[in-house]
Each structure stands twice: as structure tokens, then as C-alpha cells.
Design a protein around this motif. Structure first.
Motif, PDB file in Angstrom:
ATOM      1  N   UNK A  39      -0.376  -1.466 -28.965  1.00 41.70           N
ATOM      2  CA  UNK A  39      -1.595  -1.917 -29.114  1.00 41.70           C
ATOM      3  C   UNK A  39      -2.604  -0.932 -29.485  1.00 41.70           C
ATOM      4  N   UNK A  40      -2.428   0.340 -28.864  1.00 37.12           N
ATOM      5  CA  UNK A  40      -3.562   1.508 -28.977  1.00 37.12           C
ATOM      6  C   UNK A  40      -2.985   2.678 -29.859  1.00 37.12           C
ATOM      7  N   UNK A  41      -1.689   2.684 -30.195  1.00 35.51           N
ATOM      8  CA  UNK A  41      -1.115   3.530 -31.263  1.00 35.51           C
ATOM      9  C   UNK A  41      -0.675   4.810 -30.584  1.00 35.51           C
ATOM     10  N   UNK A  42      -0.196   4.607 -29.109  1.00 31.14           N
ATOM     11  CA  UNK A  42       0.289   5.932 -28.520  1.00 31.14           C
ATOM     12  C   UNK A  42       1.626   6.034 -28.584  1.00 31.14           C
ATOM     13  N   UNK A  43       2.290   7.260 -28.635  1.00 30.32           N
ATOM     14  CA  UNK A  43       3.549   7.339 -28.663  1.00 30.32           C
ATOM     15  C   UNK A  43       4.313   6.955 -27.210  1.00 30.32           C
ATOM     16  N   UNK A  44       5.420   6.474 -27.350  1.00 35.02           N
ATOM     17  CA  UNK A  44       6.217   5.715 -26.262  1.00 35.02           C
ATOM     18  C   UNK A  44       7.536   6.453 -26.182  1.00 35.02           C
ATOM     19  N   UNK A  45       7.666   7.071 -24.778  1.00 34.24           N
ATOM     20  CA  UNK A  45       8.890   7.830 -24.649  1.00 34.24           C
ATOM     21  C   UNK A  45       9.496   7.123 -23.274  1.00 34.24           C
ATOM     22  N   UNK A  46      10.818   6.794 -23.562  1.00 42.16           N
ATOM     23  CA  UNK A  46      11.547   6.288 -22.352  1.00 42.16           C
ATOM     24  C   UNK A  46      11.949   7.351 -21.523  1.00 42.16           C
ATOM     25  N   UNK A  47      12.675   6.722 -20.195  1.00 42.18           N
ATOM     26  CA  UNK A  47      12.575   7.586 -19.185  1.00 42.18           C
ATOM     27  C   UNK A  47      13.973   8.173 -19.284  1.00 42.18           C
TER      28      UNK A  47
ATOM     29  N   UNK B  21      -5.757   2.645 -23.811  1.00 41.28           N
ATOM     30  CA  UNK B  21      -7.002   2.661 -24.470  1.00 41.28           C
ATOM     31  C   UNK B  21      -8.128   3.758 -24.338  1.00 41.28           C
ATOM     32  N   UNK B  22      -7.318   4.493 -23.367  1.00 40.65           N
ATOM     33  CA  UNK B  22      -8.185   5.763 -23.190  1.00 40.65           C
ATOM     34  C   UNK B  22      -8.361   6.568 -24.381  1.00 40.65           C
ATOM     35  N   UNK B  23      -9.564   7.267 -24.755  1.00 35.44           N
ATOM     36  CA  UNK B  23      -9.727   7.851 -26.265  1.00 35.44           C
ATOM     37  C   UNK B  23      -8.750   9.131 -26.429  1.00 35.44           C
ATOM     38  N   UNK B  24      -8.654   9.670 -25.107  1.00 33.27           N
ATOM     39  CA  UNK B  24      -7.650  10.826 -25.520  1.00 33.27           C
ATOM     40  C   UNK B  24      -6.322  10.590 -25.261  1.00 33.27           C
ATOM     41  N   UNK B  25      -5.895   9.594 -24.750  1.00 30.92           N
ATOM     42  CA  UNK B  25      -4.584   9.353 -24.599  1.00 30.92           C
ATOM     43  C   UNK B  25      -3.902   8.990 -25.831  1.00 30.92           C
ATOM     44  N   UNK B  26      -2.632   9.778 -26.072  1.00 28.25           N
ATOM     45  CA  UNK B  26      -1.930   9.742 -27.203  1.00 28.25           C
ATOM     46  C   UNK B  26      -0.485   9.644 -26.912  1.00 28.25           C
TER      47      UNK B  26
END
Length: 285
Positions: free
Chosen positions: A177-185, A135-140
Motif C-alpha cells: 500500500x505504501x511502496x516499501x520494499x518487503x524482505x522475508x525472514x 506509512x512513515x515518511x522515511x520508511x522505505x
């Protein structure tokens, strides 16, 4: 599609201290590059690596690939200087290791300003705080640090990664929930193509946008796994066409291949086609 609207199927780690590797990366079929100043750089080279990486990014040539700089932690002797340097390099994002809470991102933003931030999710505390971090405003973007997480959890290796699923699942929920890109390990056995393919398929099924990679030999498998297949593209087009035809006759559902097609299926179909088009556009650049 991830919040960046870019394909992020393959995210390759490149040491920021190695000019040859930095040059080779310009021609590799990676969707994104993590230019690493942390784990891939020995302590004696960390200061010089900043200048080496800055020169490479100033030279350019990385095309449409997303450029992410992973700095050392702010609790190290190099982190703050890394952050200042990374913010001046013109990278697309700064990646902070071992993010435990939004406070860690606040501390980074105090240095990097409005530069987009990515978080390494690799500690039990970070996983428990995934929603607040996302949810951090700068987290993408969020990158799974599965090796460090496994160490902290004191798990044994399992091909199904079952011991990691609780943490990974929390991150997927938070990121979506917050629209961040998600990259697996990463997958450590870079010569094991079948194992990598299986783990990529698992990650895609969970909802990840792509996978971090440690070797160029892994790129083709990740790109294929996280791309819509020809069958998926064909089905998406037929679902959209059938639903449009049903709507034209006043019906709210259609049937394709013996299965009901509703609004939610059409939305997914449109996302599939948009992702395919984005991949084609990136490859054409």
C-alpha cells in the motif's frame, strides 16, 4: 518492483564486528547486505564494531549492493550511538529492530535526520501497527523477523509457516500500500537447500521482494527464486506483443496460451521485464 527500484532478492546479514566477513561480502552475489551491529555482535564488541564497520564502508568496494546498517534498539546502551554512527557511514538505510509503532521511527529519525529507514517487523504489536509503520515518511523497507515473532507468538515450527501468516500478510498489505520494499525472514537450516527453496517460493508467491539470509551458501537459491524465470520472461513478452497487436485492431483484450490478456496482465508483464532488466544491469556492474 520495490520502492528502491533495486533488486533485493538476497539480503545477507554480515556481522559488523568481523573484518574478514566484511571483506568477503564485497565479492558475494548478494543484492543487499545488512551490516549487523545487533544480534551478530556480542556486548563486549559492540562499541568497537561501529568503528570496524565505518572503516569497511569508507573503504567501499560493495558495488551496486544495497548497504543497510542494523543498529541496536534505542532502548539499549548502544542504540543512540549506533544511530549517530550509522547516519555518518553513508549507508543506504538504517534498520531499526523491534519496531512497534511509527513513534519508534520518529525517535530514530530525530538522530539520523533524512536517512532512509527500514523496520524490523518482529513483534505482535508491530504486526498490528504495520500499516501505520509503512506509512512513515522515511520508511522505505520492512524486514520480517520471523524468529522473534515465532517466539512471541509461542508457536511451534511448521514448514508451511501457517502460525506466522497473519502477521506476514499484514506486513505485505501495508508494504504494498505504501511502496516499501518487503524482505522475508531468515531460514535457519542453512544446509537444507530444499527447505530454503520451498520457503523462498512461498515468500515470492506472497509478494515479498526477497529473503534475508544468514549464510552465503543460501544466496544462489534466493537469487533464483526471486528472479523471473525464462518461461515468465517469455510469457511476458508474448503477452505484451499480443496485447499491442489487439489494440492496433481496436480490441481491448488479447489471448495468449488460451488465456485472456487485459491491461492488468500487461502491467504485470512489464514489471516482470523491468525486474529482469534491473537484475541484468546490477550483475553487469
Amino acid at each position: 518492483m520495490p520502492a528502491t527500484s533495486r533488486p533485493l532478492r538476497s539480503v545477507l546479514y554480515i556481522p559488523g564486528s568481523k573484518p574478514r566477513a566484511l571483506d568477503k561480502a564485497r565479492g558475494l552475489p548478494a543484492d543487499a547486505i545488512i551490516f549487523d551491529l545487533e544480534d551478530a555482535v556480542i556486548p563486549d564488541e559492540k562499541t568497537a564494531a561501529r568503528d570496524t564497520l565505518a572503516d569497511a564502508l569508507a573503504t567501499g568496494g560493495y558495488g551496486a549492493r544495497m548497504k543497510i546498517v542494523r543498529i541496536n534498539g534505542l532502548d539499549t546502551a548502544w542504540g543512540a550511538d549506533d544511530a549517530r554512527a550509522a547516519a555518518a557511514m553513508g549507508a543506504d538505510a538504517v534498520l531499526l529492530p523491534k519496531v512497534n509503532s511509527p513513534d519508534d521511527l520518529d525517535a530514530l529519525a530525530d538522530i539520523t535526520g533524512d536517512t532512509p529507514l527500514w523496520a524490523m517487523m518482529e513483534t505482535p504489536r508491530g504486526m498490528l501497527n504495520a500499516a501505520a509503520i509503512a506509512a512513515h515518511p522515511l520508511l522505505s523497507g520492512m524486514v520480517m523477523g520471523t524468529n522473534d515473532l515465532a517466539k512471541d507468538l509461542q508457536t511451534r515450527f511448521r514448514a508451511d509457516r501457517q502460525p506466522l501468516m497473519a502477521g506476514l500478510g499484514l506486513c505485505v498489505l501495508a508494504g504494498k500500500a505504501h511502496g516499501a520494499a518487503l524482505i522475508d525472514g531468515v531460514y535457519n537450516a542453512f544446509k537444507d537447500e530444499d527447505g530454503l527453496r520451498a520457503e523462498c517460493e512461498q515468500g515470492r508467491d506472497m509478494g515479498f521482494d526477497g529473503k534475508t539470509l544468514i549464510h552465503p551458501a543460501q544466496l544462489d537459491i534466493a537469487n533464483a527464486a526471486f528472479s523471473p524465470s525464462a518461461d515468465e520472461i517469455d510469457l511476458a513478452r508474448r503477452q505484451i506483443a499480443a496485447f499491442d497487436a489487439a489494440e492496433a485492431t481496436g480490441q481491448g483484450v488479447a489471448v495468449v496460451d488460451g488465456k485472456i490478456v487485459e491491461n492488468l496482465h500487461v502491467a504485470t508483464a512489464r514489471e516482470t521485464l523491468a525486474k529482469s532488466e534491473a537484475i541484468d544491469a546490477m550483475q553487469a556492474e
